[in-house]
Design a protein around this motif. Sequence first.
Motif, PDB file in Angstrom:
ATOM      1  N   ARG A  29      25.810  48.938  13.410  1.00 56.03           N
ATOM      2  CA  ARG A  29      26.277  50.245  13.902  1.00 56.03           C
ATOM      3  C   ARG A  29      26.488  51.219  12.744  1.00 56.03           C
ATOM      4  O   ARG A  29      26.134  52.396  12.832  1.00 56.03           O
ATOM      5  N   ALA A  30      27.023  50.725  11.631  1.00 62.04           N
ATOM      6  CA  ALA A  30      27.217  51.570  10.449  1.00 62.04           C
ATOM      7  C   ALA A  30      25.868  52.007   9.879  1.00 62.04           C
ATOM      8  O   ALA A  30      25.716  53.148   9.425  1.00 62.04           O
ATOM      9  N   TRP A  31      24.860  51.129   9.925  1.00 67.39           N
ATOM     10  CA  TRP A  31      23.515  51.491   9.461  1.00 67.39           C
ATOM     11  C   TRP A  31      22.969  52.646  10.295  1.00 67.39           C
ATOM     12  O   TRP A  31      22.424  53.608   9.764  1.00 67.39           O
ATOM     13  N   TYR A  32      23.116  52.536  11.620  1.00 70.82           N
ATOM     14  CA  TYR A  32      22.650  53.617  12.506  1.00 70.82           C
ATOM     15  C   TYR A  32      23.375  54.930  12.192  1.00 70.82           C
ATOM     16  O   TYR A  32      22.753  55.992  12.173  1.00 70.82           O
ATOM     17  N   ASP A  33      24.670  54.867  11.962  1.00 75.10           N
ATOM     18  CA  ASP A  33      25.429  56.080  11.626  1.00 75.10           C
ATOM     19  C   ASP A  33      24.883  56.733  10.354  1.00 75.10           C
ATOM     20  O   ASP A  33      24.698  57.952  10.294  1.00 75.10           O
ATOM     21  N   ALA A  90      11.287  50.889   2.008  1.00 75.49           N
ATOM     22  CA  ALA A  90      12.536  50.929   1.231  1.00 75.49           C
ATOM     23  C   ALA A  90      13.727  51.206   2.139  1.00 75.49           C
ATOM     24  O   ALA A  90      14.772  50.555   2.021  1.00 75.49           O
ATOM     25  N   PHE A  91      13.576  52.144   3.058  1.00 72.72           N
ATOM     26  CA  PHE A  91      14.666  52.469   3.971  1.00 72.72           C
ATOM     27  C   PHE A  91      14.952  51.300   4.917  1.00 72.72           C
ATOM     28  O   PHE A  91      16.099  50.895   5.104  1.00 72.72           O
ATOM     29  N   ALA A  92      13.912  50.742   5.505  1.00 75.28           N
ATOM     30  CA  ALA A  92      14.084  49.631   6.448  1.00 75.28           C
ATOM     31  C   ALA A  92      14.680  48.404   5.765  1.00 75.28           C
ATOM     32  O   ALA A  92      15.375  47.614   6.406  1.00 75.28           O
ATOM     33  N   SER A  93      14.439  48.263   4.477  1.00 77.04           N
ATOM     34  CA  SER A  93      14.965  47.120   3.726  1.00 77.04           C
ATOM     35  C   SER A  93      16.484  47.123   3.639  1.00 77.04           C
ATOM     36  O   SER A  93      17.088  46.114   3.275  1.00 77.04           O
ATOM     37  N   THR A  94      17.105  48.237   3.993  1.00 76.66           N
ATOM     38  CA  THR A  94      18.565  48.314   3.984  1.00 76.66           C
ATOM     39  C   THR A  94      19.183  47.796   5.283  1.00 76.66           C
ATOM     40  O   THR A  94      20.402  47.802   5.425  1.00 76.66           O
ATOM     41  N   TRP A  95      18.350  47.361   6.226  1.00 72.31           N
ATOM     42  CA  TRP A  95      18.864  46.857   7.513  1.00 72.31           C
ATOM     43  C   TRP A  95      19.780  45.666   7.256  1.00 72.31           C
ATOM     44  O   TRP A  95      19.415  44.730   6.540  1.00 72.31           O
ATOM     45  N   PRO A  96      20.975  45.673   7.836  1.00 79.43           N
ATOM     46  CA  PRO A  96      21.934  44.582   7.608  1.00 79.43           C
ATOM     47  C   PRO A  96      21.404  43.229   8.100  1.00 79.43           C
ATOM     48  O   PRO A  96      20.825  43.139   9.180  1.00 79.43           O
ATOM     49  N   GLY A  97      21.594  42.217   7.298  1.00 86.77           N
ATOM     50  CA  GLY A  97      21.261  40.856   7.690  1.00 86.77           C
ATOM     51  C   GLY A  97      19.919  40.357   7.182  1.00 86.77           C
ATOM     52  O   GLY A  97      19.659  39.154   7.242  1.00 86.77           O
ATOM     53  N   ILE A  98      19.062  41.260   6.680  1.00 87.01           N
ATOM     54  CA  ILE A  98      17.788  40.791   6.124  1.00 87.01           C
ATOM     55  C   ILE A  98      18.066  39.802   4.993  1.00 87.01           C
ATOM     56  O   ILE A  98      17.467  38.726   4.938  1.00 87.01           O
ATOM     57  N   ASP A  99      18.982  40.166   4.121  1.00 86.55           N
ATOM     58  CA  ASP A  99      19.296  39.338   2.956  1.00 86.55           C
ATOM     59  C   ASP A  99      19.903  37.986   3.328  1.00 86.55           C
ATOM     60  O   ASP A  99      19.874  37.049   2.540  1.00 86.55           O
ATOM     61  N   ARG A 100      20.429  37.863   4.533  1.00 84.30           N
ATOM     62  CA  ARG A 100      21.041  36.595   4.980  1.00 84.30           C
ATOM     63  C   ARG A 100      20.126  35.823   5.926  1.00 84.30           C
ATOM     64  O   ARG A 100      20.525  34.801   6.469  1.00 84.30           O
TER      65      ARG A 100
END
Length: 113
Positions: A29-33, A90-100
């Motif tokens: 939700r914070a990513w969308y904001d 680059a922008f999409a790579s900031t989506w939460p949870g990719i790194d996990r």
Amino acid sequence: MKYLMLLMDTETASRLDPAAREAWMAEVRAWYDRAEGNGALVDAGHELTGPETTRTIRAGGVVDGPFMETKEVLGGYCVIEAGTIDEAVAFASTWPGIDRGYITVEIRPVVPH
């Protein structure tokens, strides 16, 4: 240019306990904001139901489910605006949870008509 982000939930995401899933959804939700705030988000898209409600239309007719061997399930989508595919990535790579390992994101340019 517009880019479609296909959001693929992984098996790791399906095993999250309710508290961990809620914490992850708060990050989403914070990513969308942030995406709305910086003008990159064109269409917030929607979360999709699981494969148990999927129907696939093939030459032989309609079948229940996607029936493919996969460890990822299409969970949703959104549309973003970026100057190049590299900027979109680059922008999409900031989506939460990719790194996990909770999610993978596929980027596809939207072809203008």
